[in-house]
Write a protein that holds these residues in place. Sequence first.
Motif, mmCIF file in Angstrom:
data_model
loop_
_atom_site.group_PDB
_atom_site.id
_atom_site.type_symbol
_atom_site.label_atom_id
_atom_site.label_comp_id
_atom_site.label_asym_id
_atom_site.label_seq_id
_atom_site.Cartn_x
_atom_site.Cartn_y
_atom_site.Cartn_z
ATOM 1 N N ALA A 1 50.237 32.994 38.076
ATOM 2 C CA ALA A 1 50.295 31.342 38.994
ATOM 3 C C ALA A 1 50.704 32.082 40.582
ATOM 4 C CB ALA A 1 51.371 30.227 38.968
ATOM 5 N N MET A 2 51.115 33.192 40.287
ATOM 6 C CA MET A 2 51.459 34.112 41.666
ATOM 7 C C MET A 2 50.487 34.509 42.286
ATOM 8 S SD MET A 2 55.656 35.167 41.470
ATOM 9 C CE MET A 2 55.365 36.027 42.783
ATOM 10 N N LYS A 3 49.389 34.877 41.420
ATOM 11 C CA LYS A 3 48.291 35.649 41.563
ATOM 12 C C LYS A 3 47.278 35.366 42.036
ATOM 13 C CE LYS A 3 45.285 39.473 39.627
ATOM 14 N NZ LYS A 3 44.637 40.120 37.996
ATOM 15 N N TYR A 4 47.276 33.821 41.640
ATOM 16 C CA TYR A 4 45.738 32.933 41.634
ATOM 17 C C TYR A 4 46.118 32.057 42.252
ATOM 18 C CZ TYR A 4 43.498 36.071 38.487
ATOM 19 O OH TYR A 4 42.511 36.805 37.549
ATOM 20 N N HIS A 5 47.535 31.559 43.253
ATOM 21 C CA HIS A 5 47.547 30.591 43.497
ATOM 22 C C HIS A 5 46.700 30.489 44.969
ATOM 23 C CE1 HIS A 5 49.712 27.284 46.312
ATOM 24 N NE2 HIS A 5 50.231 27.135 44.836
ATOM 25 N N PRO A 6 46.155 29.283 45.252
ATOM 26 C CA PRO A 6 44.759 29.481 46.874
ATOM 27 C C PRO A 6 46.101 29.743 47.771
ATOM 28 C CG PRO A 6 45.195 26.881 45.336
ATOM 29 C CD PRO A 6 46.005 28.432 44.680
ATOM 30 N N ASP A 7 47.584 29.193 47.647
ATOM 31 C CA ASP A 7 47.590 29.532 48.859
ATOM 32 C C ASP A 7 47.865 31.144 49.606
ATOM 33 O OD1 ASP A 7 48.971 26.912 50.065
ATOM 34 O OD2 ASP A 7 50.371 27.346 49.487
ATOM 35 N N CYS B 1 45.693 33.449 47.828
ATOM 36 C CA CYS B 1 44.371 33.764 48.171
ATOM 37 C C CYS B 1 43.074 32.603 48.320
ATOM 38 C CB CYS B 1 43.575 33.633 46.182
ATOM 39 S SG CYS B 1 44.743 34.812 45.393
ATOM 40 N N PRO B 2 43.543 32.629 49.794
ATOM 41 C CA PRO B 2 42.401 32.023 50.319
ATOM 42 C C PRO B 2 40.669 32.094 49.954
ATOM 43 C CG PRO B 2 43.960 32.604 52.106
ATOM 44 C CD PRO B 2 44.785 33.023 51.073
ATOM 45 N N ASP B 3 41.086 33.473 50.370
ATOM 46 C CA ASP B 3 39.516 33.800 50.687
ATOM 47 C C ASP B 3 38.780 33.567 48.581
ATOM 48 O OD1 ASP B 3 39.720 34.161 53.286
ATOM 49 O OD2 ASP B 3 40.441 36.138 53.192
ATOM 50 N N ASP B 4 39.007 33.612 48.394
ATOM 51 C CA ASP B 4 38.802 33.817 46.807
ATOM 52 C C ASP B 4 38.403 32.465 46.325
ATOM 53 O OD1 ASP B 4 38.434 34.031 44.453
ATOM 54 O OD2 ASP B 4 39.616 35.381 43.929
ATOM 55 N N PRO B 5 36.915 32.554 46.210
ATOM 56 C CA PRO B 5 36.652 30.564 45.610
ATOM 57 C C PRO B 5 37.295 30.533 44.434
ATOM 58 C CG PRO B 5 34.824 32.444 45.819
ATOM 59 C CD PRO B 5 35.772 32.947 46.325
ATOM 60 N N HIS B 6 37.017 31.932 43.373
ATOM 61 C CA HIS B 6 37.466 31.094 41.725
ATOM 62 C C HIS B 6 38.808 31.155 41.775
ATOM 63 C CE1 HIS B 6 33.769 32.847 41.081
ATOM 64 N NE2 HIS B 6 33.486 33.502 42.261
ATOM 65 N N ALA B 7 40.492 31.852 42.580
ATOM 66 C CA ALA B 7 41.036 31.830 42.124
ATOM 67 C C ALA B 7 41.624 30.493 42.249
ATOM 68 C CB ALA B 7 42.313 31.801 43.827
ATOM 69 N N GLN B 8 40.876 29.452 43.188
ATOM 70 C CA GLN B 8 41.823 27.765 43.153
ATOM 71 C C GLN B 8 41.300 27.106 41.018
ATOM 72 O OE1 GLN B 8 41.571 24.259 45.732
ATOM 73 N NE2 GLN B 8 41.135 23.144 44.349
ATOM 74 N N GLU B 9 40.555 27.325 40.811
ATOM 75 C CA GLU B 9 40.109 27.225 39.178
ATOM 76 C C GLU B 9 40.411 28.165 38.185
ATOM 77 O OE1 GLU B 9 37.854 24.627 37.266
ATOM 78 O OE2 GLU B 9 37.540 25.403 38.980
ATOM 79 N N LYS B 10 41.209 29.786 38.853
ATOM 80 C CA LYS B 10 41.623 30.279 37.624
ATOM 81 C C LYS B 10 43.438 29.929 37.169
ATOM 82 C CE LYS B 10 38.968 34.762 37.813
ATOM 83 N NZ LYS B 10 39.093 36.015 38.394
#
Length: 374
Positions: free
Chosen positions: A29-35, A37-46
């Motif tokens: 959750a800490m790795k992929y949280h949208p806050d 990883c704002p530039d990673d389009p796949h982070a929110q999905e993960k």
Amino acid sequence: MSKRDYYEILDVERTVTEVELKKSFRRLAMKYHPDRCPDDPHAQEKFKEAKEAYEVLSDPQKRSMYDQHGHAAFEGGMGGRGAGGFGDMGDIFGDIFGDIFGMGGGRGRSRRGADLRYMMELDLEEAVFGVEKNFQVPTQVSCHHCNGSGSEDGKTVQCRTCNGHGRVRMQNGIFSIQQSCPHCGGAGQTIEKPCKPCRGEGRLEETRTLSVRIPAGVDTGDRIRLTGQGEAGGAGAEAGDLYVEVHVREHAIFQRQGNDLYCELPIRFGQAALGDELMVPTLEGEVSIQVPPETQTGQQFRLRGRGVKSVRSGRTGDLICHVVVETPVRLTRQQRELMEQLEATFKHEDADQHTPRAKTWVDGVKQFWSRVTS
């Protein structure tokens, strides 16, 4: 596209314990949280994928169902609202009745929205003094097109299955079971013209920006409840709550234990032997302390009221400084000569009086060997 195995998503074995499961989810959750990883389009999905997997595996009942039936446990007639919602045992019975009567869908629209949890990282200073934080959270909100009703025209009609009673009765021999109507979810009313944007659910997925006031004195594990900020309920029902869970980052100088703060105080052996006045950092600025002569490693100095004010009792803890006497390094020639002269003065009959701990240690060694050899 087939869904990934929940254990694989969280990178854990099928025998994982509750503690290990929570630890793995927090890491993802800490790795992929949208806050973060704002530039990673796949982070929110993960992030959503990990959240969905954790919601199933952290619940013993749902985990048991998943272990037996896989994803099929939460699809069609077995799991109710799908992996995002998960019904209780009543939901499962409702699906069974729906299959018997040849009815499906449309149930549970009037249920309260799900509660959400958000993990917020804070610096120690933010946790001690309090702070106001803005953050983004993906959730389901009330549909703006139908105002959360799920109906295109805002109208509902009496449910034909339960005739508006909201409950149905199932008879099997001598057994009679009463259950919420599987067609209207117990509301007694159904929608004839579902809202197109939300497909009759009354809710849409959206990322919201929220603000929370963190009170002074919180610590890791504390939770702040934001009433009504969870997922919107179906068909205009009450929204769930959002729980902000605090995690305080490690500090470069201070360690917190309850309401007390601890720090190391490195001093030169000359300062330890002769005494000195030193400036010590606190969260509110430097303060002066007097180090007495003959101070030893491990001694502690307590600065009262320089710790953390409890968020519950209002009592303020202390700052405790732990002395560490440092051995000098990279000596100049002059310093080395002076050190040799000083060391030479200890090599006489009463040298033990200058090193009380060393004398105690040597005496202990002698007693040990005398017991071993006797």
